[in-house]
Design a protein around this motif. Structure first.
Motif, PDB file in Angstrom:
ATOM      1  N   SER A 135      -0.649 -17.999  26.378  1.00 12.42           N
ATOM      2  CA  SER A 135      -0.277 -16.821  27.182  1.00 12.42           C
ATOM      3  C   SER A 135       1.117 -16.288  26.875  1.00 12.42           C
ATOM      4  CB  SER A 135      -0.391 -17.139  28.678  1.00 12.42           C
ATOM      5  OG  SER A 135      -1.740 -17.331  29.053  1.00 12.42           O
ATOM      6  N   PHE A 136       1.985 -17.091  26.268  1.00  9.96           N
ATOM      7  CA  PHE A 136       3.351 -16.616  26.014  1.00  9.96           C
ATOM      8  C   PHE A 136       3.363 -15.306  25.229  1.00  9.96           C
ATOM      9  CE2 PHE A 136       5.194 -21.218  26.131  1.00  9.96           C
ATOM     10  CZ  PHE A 136       5.226 -21.181  27.516  1.00  9.96           C
ATOM     11  N   PRO A 137       2.787 -15.261  24.021  1.00  6.30           N
ATOM     12  CA  PRO A 137       2.887 -14.013  23.252  1.00  6.30           C
ATOM     13  C   PRO A 137       2.116 -12.858  23.869  1.00  6.30           C
ATOM     14  CG  PRO A 137       1.485 -15.597  22.111  1.00  6.30           C
ATOM     15  CD  PRO A 137       2.125 -16.327  23.254  1.00  6.30           C
ATOM     16  N   GLU A 138       1.053 -13.159  24.617  1.00  8.90           N
ATOM     17  CA  GLU A 138       0.272 -12.080  25.212  1.00  8.90           C
ATOM     18  C   GLU A 138       1.023 -11.408  26.361  1.00  8.90           C
ATOM     19  OE1 GLU A 138      -2.060 -11.269  23.351  1.00  8.90           O
ATOM     20  OE2 GLU A 138      -1.920 -13.140  22.229  1.00  8.90           O
ATOM     21  N   ILE A 139       1.762 -12.195  27.128  1.00  2.50           N
ATOM     22  CA  ILE A 139       2.579 -11.602  28.199  1.00  2.50           C
ATOM     23  C   ILE A 139       3.711 -10.782  27.584  1.00  2.50           C
ATOM     24  CG2 ILE A 139       4.019 -12.049  30.215  1.00  2.50           C
ATOM     25  CD1 ILE A 139       2.415 -14.646  30.628  1.00  2.50           C
ATOM     26  N   VAL A 140       4.304 -11.298  26.523  1.00  2.00           N
ATOM     27  CA  VAL A 140       5.359 -10.549  25.824  1.00  2.00           C
ATOM     28  C   VAL A 140       4.793  -9.230  25.304  1.00  2.00           C
ATOM     29  CG1 VAL A 140       6.875 -10.533  23.809  1.00  2.00           C
ATOM     30  CG2 VAL A 140       6.698 -12.595  25.214  1.00  2.00           C
ATOM     31  N   ALA A 141       3.593  -9.271  24.723  1.00  2.00           N
ATOM     32  CA  ALA A 141       2.961  -8.053  24.217  1.00  2.00           C
ATOM     33  C   ALA A 141       2.723  -7.053  25.340  1.00  2.00           C
ATOM     34  CB  ALA A 141       1.644  -8.396  23.523  1.00  2.00           C
ATOM     35  N   PHE A 142       2.250  -7.547  26.481  1.00  2.00           N
ATOM     36  CA  PHE A 142       2.023  -6.671  27.632  1.00  2.00           C
ATOM     37  C   PHE A 142       3.305  -5.956  28.037  1.00  2.00           C
ATOM     38  CE2 PHE A 142       2.097  -5.943  32.216  1.00  2.00           C
ATOM     39  CZ  PHE A 142       0.939  -5.198  32.404  1.00  2.00           C
ATOM     40  N   ALA A 143       4.418  -6.674  27.971  1.00  2.00           N
ATOM     41  CA  ALA A 143       5.710  -6.102  28.375  1.00  2.00           C
ATOM     42  C   ALA A 143       6.307  -5.200  27.306  1.00  2.00           C
ATOM     43  CB  ALA A 143       6.685  -7.226  28.710  1.00  2.00           C
ATOM     44  N   GLY A 144       5.661  -5.119  26.137  1.00  2.00           N
ATOM     45  CA  GLY A 144       6.190  -4.283  25.067  1.00  2.00           C
ATOM     46  C   GLY A 144       7.211  -4.983  24.199  1.00  2.00           C
ATOM     47  N   GLY A 145       7.368  -6.292  24.400  1.00  2.00           N
ATOM     48  CA  GLY A 145       8.325  -7.043  23.594  1.00  2.00           C
ATOM     49  C   GLY A 145       7.732  -7.475  22.268  1.00  2.00           C
ATOM     50  N   ILE A 146       8.563  -8.106  21.451  1.00  2.00           N
ATOM     51  CA  ILE A 146       8.157  -8.595  20.136  1.00  2.00           C
ATOM     52  C   ILE A 146       8.362 -10.101  20.096  1.00  2.00           C
ATOM     53  CG2 ILE A 146       8.615  -8.500  17.657  1.00  2.00           C
ATOM     54  CD1 ILE A 146       9.753  -5.643  18.160  1.00  2.00           C
ATOM     55  N   SER A 147       7.293 -10.837  19.844  1.00  2.00           N
ATOM     56  CA  SER A 147       7.392 -12.294  19.745  1.00  2.00           C
ATOM     57  C   SER A 147       7.910 -12.677  18.367  1.00  2.00           C
ATOM     58  CB  SER A 147       6.021 -12.946  19.981  1.00  2.00           C
ATOM     59  OG  SER A 147       5.587 -12.730  21.301  1.00  2.00           O
ATOM     60  N   VAL A 148       8.951 -13.480  18.341  1.00  2.00           N
ATOM     61  CA  VAL A 148       9.504 -14.011  17.093  1.00  2.00           C
ATOM     62  C   VAL A 148       9.252 -15.514  17.112  1.00  2.00           C
ATOM     63  CG1 VAL A 148      11.598 -14.371  15.735  1.00  2.00           C
ATOM     64  CG2 VAL A 148      11.243 -12.195  16.932  1.00  2.00           C
ATOM     65  N   TYR A 149       8.450 -15.973  16.174  1.00  2.00           N
ATOM     66  CA  TYR A 149       7.996 -17.359  16.205  1.00  2.00           C
ATOM     67  C   TYR A 149       8.903 -18.278  15.401  1.00  2.00           C
ATOM     68  CZ  TYR A 149       3.840 -15.075  17.988  1.00  2.00           C
ATOM     69  OH  TYR A 149       2.984 -14.315  18.733  1.00  2.00           O
ATOM     70  N   ILE A 150       9.133 -19.453  15.966  1.00  2.00           N
ATOM     71  CA  ILE A 150       9.947 -20.478  15.310  1.00  2.00           C
ATOM     72  C   ILE A 150       9.025 -21.588  14.832  1.00  2.00           C
ATOM     73  CG2 ILE A 150      11.842 -22.123  15.573  1.00  2.00           C
ATOM     74  CD1 ILE A 150      12.876 -20.418  17.893  1.00  2.00           C
ATOM     75  N   GLU A 151       9.015 -21.841  13.537  1.00  2.00           N
ATOM     76  CA  GLU A 151       8.179 -22.895  12.964  1.00  2.00           C
ATOM     77  C   GLU A 151       8.805 -24.260  13.254  1.00  2.00           C
ATOM     78  OE1 GLU A 151       5.317 -22.409  11.653  1.00  2.00           O
ATOM     79  OE2 GLU A 151       5.315 -20.244  11.314  1.00  2.00           O
ATOM     80  N   THR A 152       7.965 -25.187  13.710  1.00  2.00           N
ATOM     81  CA  THR A 152       8.468 -26.532  14.026  1.00  2.00           C
ATOM     82  C   THR A 152       7.647 -27.632  13.364  1.00  2.00           C
ATOM     83  OG1 THR A 152       7.089 -26.740  16.021  1.00  2.00           O
ATOM     84  CG2 THR A 152       9.266 -25.724  16.305  1.00  2.00           C
ATOM     85  N   GLU A 153       6.640 -27.256  12.590  1.00  2.00           N
ATOM     86  CA  GLU A 153       5.733 -28.262  12.042  1.00  2.00           C
ATOM     87  C   GLU A 153       6.452 -29.288  11.180  1.00  2.00           C
ATOM     88  OE1 GLU A 153       1.413 -28.600   9.762  1.00  2.00           O
ATOM     89  OE2 GLU A 153       2.332 -26.633  10.087  1.00  2.00           O
ATOM     90  N   ASP A 154       7.440 -28.839  10.397  1.00  2.00           N
ATOM     91  CA  ASP A 154       8.161 -29.772   9.523  1.00  2.00           C
ATOM     92  C   ASP A 154       8.931 -30.827  10.310  1.00  2.00           C
ATOM     93  OD1 ASP A 154       7.183 -28.466   7.330  1.00  2.00           O
ATOM     94  OD2 ASP A 154       9.016 -27.335   6.904  1.00  2.00           O
ATOM     95  N   ASN A 155       9.175 -30.567  11.601  1.00  2.00           N
ATOM     96  CA  ASN A 155       9.881 -31.532  12.441  1.00  2.00           C
ATOM     97  C   ASN A 155       8.932 -32.160  13.466  1.00  2.00           C
ATOM     98  OD1 ASN A 155      12.405 -32.822  13.124  1.00  2.00           O
ATOM     99  ND2 ASN A 155      12.458 -31.597  14.997  1.00  2.00           N
TER     100      ASN A 155
END
Length: 400
Positions: A135-155
């Motif tokens: 739900s995080f990015p979908e709520i941001v999208a609803f608000a007109g914001g832009i989700s910037v994703y941080i990759e964490t798989e390597d850690n």
């Protein structure tokens, strides 16, 4: 004769059209549909405790209804619940909050929705670590914001201050932190959490700390709340909490926020025109949850500990499946990338095939921003786990 307007597509608003349906709800619906046909289903999709709500909490709700406490309350909630939250965070984490900073909500999801929508303007950037709650990015999208994703798989899916620092841009307004994580179960160590907050505070970035699984942490990892941070690091912090998991109260729809008074006022304004107050008697139940016996929490955690240990061992015995150890919540998040070949090339196809061939429900990791992974909830019985994992193993064996 049918008019043109009668056959035209429904004119969905731009705000809603930007959103995707919840994959976790889709997994739940798939399980329900199969059960309706009489097919036995092994369901690891739902993030819902298989325990019942403790009796003292149910009695508190019944007593409230019996006493006629079924009317509107203040939008922020009853004073008794606000004070119970203040006392809990003071006793457990040494945090000081006042009533204008405390708000009851209709579930933890509404708490996060209110926090994001009350703050974000179109074009604002929001930092979200992968994997993330759907739900995080979908709520941001609803608000007109832009989700910037941080990759964490390597850690190993653990967020660090350094990766946060690298993701910040001049447009960054908010960061969403989630520890223990849904879906990975990973926990940010307290010292690293404070470093992250220091980086964000230095750039005047607001923070939403989703603490839905706050008390389900397995030693040696520590139960930790952002509320325990020094006051200067909490000036732009909203803690979003829920009673759903901790007290097996998913259907009660009761959560809360702890945030600066001006942010809380903005969230109250939003709630006053959407849900108004949370259900009155659910608030009395939540008050009892905080003030009453806490042995049910320890009982659930002990059972989840047993299930976690068994599940991790069983998953790692399936050829091609690897899994980090979750330190909190009640999810395993295994990689099945080595199994994706031939007929099934994505984790979504894997999950669909598993459902169709073995009547076993898991949630596709791509929905959480991690293609090639699956979320498996162990908030279910050992009997279900044993049979379900046997079916997953059989399904994987038939892929080779």
């Amino acid at each position: 004769m049918m008019t043109q307007s009668a056959i035209s597509p429904f004119p969905v608003s731009q705000d809603v059209s930007r959103m995707k349906p919840s994959s976790t709800m889709a997994a739940m619906q798939a399980a329900q549909a199969l059960r309706a046909t009489g097919v036995p289903v092994f369901d690891f999709g739902a993030g819902e405790p298989d325990f019942d709500t403790p009796d003292n909490i149910k009695r508190a709700a019944a007593e409230a209804m019996g006493a006629g406490k079924t009317k509107y309350t203040a939008t922020a909630g009853i004073q008794e619940l606000q004070q119970a939250l203040i006392d809990f965070y003071a006793d457990r984490f040494g945090a000081r909050y006042e009533r204008p900073e405390v708000m009851a909500t209709s579930g933890g999801k509404q708490a996060i929705f209110n926090a994001i929508v009350s703050l974000i303007n179109p074009g604002d950037e929001v930092l979200i670590a992968k994997p993330y709650w759907v739900s995080f990015p979908e709520i941001v999208a609803f608000a007109g914001g832009i989700s910037v994703y941080i990759e964490t798989e390597d850690n190993g899916f653990v967020l660090t201050a350094e990766t946060v620092k690298r993701a910040i841009t001049p447009k960054t307004k908010v960061a969403i932190l989630n520890s223990p994580s849904n879906p990975s179960g990973r926990v940010i160590p307290p010292a690293e959490f404070q470093k992250i907050m220091e980086v964000l505070a230095d750039r005047d970035i607001y923070v939403i700390s989703d603490e839905c699984y706050l008390r389900f942490v397995y030693p040696p990892a520590e139960v930790y709340s952002a509320a325990s941070l020094p006051a200067e690091l909490r000036s732009r912090l909203c803690v979003a909490g829920s009673f759903s998991k901790t007290y097996a109260m998913t259907g009660w729809r009761i959560g809360y926020t702890l945030a600066p008074a001006d942010w809380t006022r903005a969230m109250l304004k939003l709630a006053s025109h959407s849900t108004s107050n949370p259900t009155s008697f659910a608030q009395w139940a939540a008050t009892e949850a905080l003030r009453g016996p806490q042995d049910s929490v320890a009982t659930m955690l002990a059972e989840y500990t047993v299930r976690r240990e068994w599940l991790l061992k069983a998953l790692r015995e399936i050829p091609g499946v690897t899994c980090n150890e979750p330190e909190g919540a009640f999810y395993a998040f295994p990689s099945v990338r080595a199994c994706l070949n031939g007929e099934f090339k994505t984790s979504d196809q894997f999950a669909q095939g598993l459902l169709e061939q073995e009547q076993t429900v898991v949630t596709d990791g791509a929905a959480f921003g991690a293609e090639g992974y699956l979320r498996i909830s162990y908030a279910t019985s050992m009997e279900q786990l044993h049979e379900g994992i046997k079916r997953i193993g059989r399904f994987v064996a038939n892929l080779h």
